[in-house]
Design an enzyme around this catalytic site. Sequence first.
Site, PDB file in Angstrom:
ATOM      1  CB  THR A 169      -0.104   6.370   3.544  1.00  0.00           C
ATOM      2  OG1 THR A 169      -0.267   5.319   4.480  1.00  0.00           O
ATOM      3  CG2 THR A 169       1.297   6.358   3.007  1.00  0.00           C
ATOM      4  NE  ARG A 197       0.909  -3.602   8.451  1.00  0.00           N
ATOM      5  CZ  ARG A 197       0.756  -2.611   7.579  1.00  0.00           C
ATOM      6  NH1 ARG A 197       1.252  -1.424   7.830  1.00  0.00           N
ATOM      7  NH2 ARG A 197       0.119  -2.811   6.447  1.00  0.00           N
ATOM      8  CB  VAL A 198       7.250  -3.333   8.826  1.00  0.00           C
ATOM      9  CG1 VAL A 198       7.813  -2.416   7.755  1.00  0.00           C
ATOM     10  CG2 VAL A 198       7.965  -3.111  10.151  1.00  0.00           C
ATOM     11  N   GLY A 199       4.517  -2.236   7.088  1.00  0.00           N
ATOM     12  CA  GLY A 199       3.780  -2.333   5.832  1.00  0.00           C
ATOM     13  C   GLY A 199       4.677  -2.148   4.634  1.00  0.00           C
ATOM     14  CG  ASP A 200       2.882  -0.361   1.254  1.00  0.00           C
ATOM     15  OD1 ASP A 200       2.162  -0.308   2.282  1.00  0.00           O
ATOM     16  OD2 ASP A 200       2.892   0.530   0.391  1.00  0.00           O
ATOM     17  N   GLY A 223      -0.938  -2.436   2.625  1.00  0.00           N
ATOM     18  CA  GLY A 223       0.481  -2.744   2.500  1.00  0.00           C
ATOM     19  C   GLY A 223       0.772  -4.207   2.252  1.00  0.00           C
TER      20      GLY A 223
HETATM   21  N1  ASP Z   1       0.332   1.379   2.821  1.00  0.00           N
HETATM   22  C1  ASP Z   1       0.204   1.706   4.220  1.00  0.00           C
HETATM   23  C2  ASP Z   1       0.494   0.488   5.044  1.00  0.00           C
HETATM   24  O1  ASP Z   1       0.017  -0.578   4.707  1.00  0.00           O
HETATM   25  C3  ASP Z   1      -1.145   2.232   4.575  1.00  0.00           C
HETATM   26  C4  ASP Z   1      -1.752   3.186   3.606  1.00  0.00           C
HETATM   27  O2  ASP Z   1      -1.183   3.547   2.599  1.00  0.00           O
HETATM   28  O3  ASP Z   1      -2.843   3.614   3.878  1.00  0.00           O
HETATM   29  O4  ASP Z   1       1.139   0.627   6.033  1.00  0.00           O
END
Ligand code: ASP
Length: 308
Positions: A169, A197-200, A223
């Site tokens: 990221t 899927r949606v992360g942080d 996330g």
């Molecule tokens: N935070 C991101 C997610 O979970 C992944 C990452 O930062 O590597 O989508």
Amino acid sequence: MVPKIIVHGGAWNIPKRFHQAHLEGCSKAVQAVYADLKNGLSALEAVERAVNELEADPTFNAGRGSYLNVKGEIELDAIICDGKTLNFGAVAAVQNILHPVSVAKILLNHPEHCFLAGNGLKDFLKEHHIAEVAVEDLLTQRELVYYRKIKGDPNFTTRKPFEPAPGDTVGAVALDDNGNLAAATSTGGTPRKLPGRVGDSPVIGAGAYADNQLGAISASGFGEAIMKILLAKLVCDNFKDLPAMAAARFGITQLRKRVNGLGGVIGINRTGTYAYCHNTPFMAYAYYDTKKGIVSHIKMDGMPSDRV
Ligand code: ASP
């Protein structure tokens, strides 16, 4: 205010052979905007442009070079936050777009909405004449090889912290000469994630936050853990009473203690002091130092990961 900018290329177990590309990619993103930031570019424009550089660089898991989901598709999440107004724009699970952070930025001007996903987001792209790109333009050979390697592995989980994964990221935080702060984060998410899927990263207060009265943060890492403690907002709130680096360290300590999370943050507090911390083996970041120029690191000095 002396303008400041810090960017990151993710907190993860970055394999050694990719370290140089991560350091160079982060430095190039700072280089691309710092002169303009000194000449009056706004913090919002600066974080968008820095993240655009990182999204176009196949080194990182954002835009070009993103991880594939379990179906072999690329779905991207991004956010941009304005510390002056507390406004933000965010998009989730968007496909065929090289610069999702710029779509998020257009949303900043929407009269009602901040966060779009699904078919409505597709319509929004059309309405705003945002050109779709072919999957081939986002897909790298490196990620295809990695996808094929993990696809049928029954032991693979996205929480496997020591399985070195190629890229990560990206994010940027800037302070402009008017004292305005902004933060942005863009990602392909986690490898082999479920479709949808949606992360942080696009979640306000989790993957990024900006408030001129506190500071601004961009986060990276697992996330599902980051969202549970709203890591970016937690660090920003602690900018009120703690020195910048101590606030970042507090956030990462809580991430580990409360939800067994792994990750990292970069940021700037309201007085212009940089903050960064991670508990992953590596985190790529670069910032502009008024005395030293562009400084880049792949691991924070004096902060050994609590997992290595
Ligand atoms: N935070 C991101 C997610 O979970 C992944 C990452 O930062 O590597 O989508």
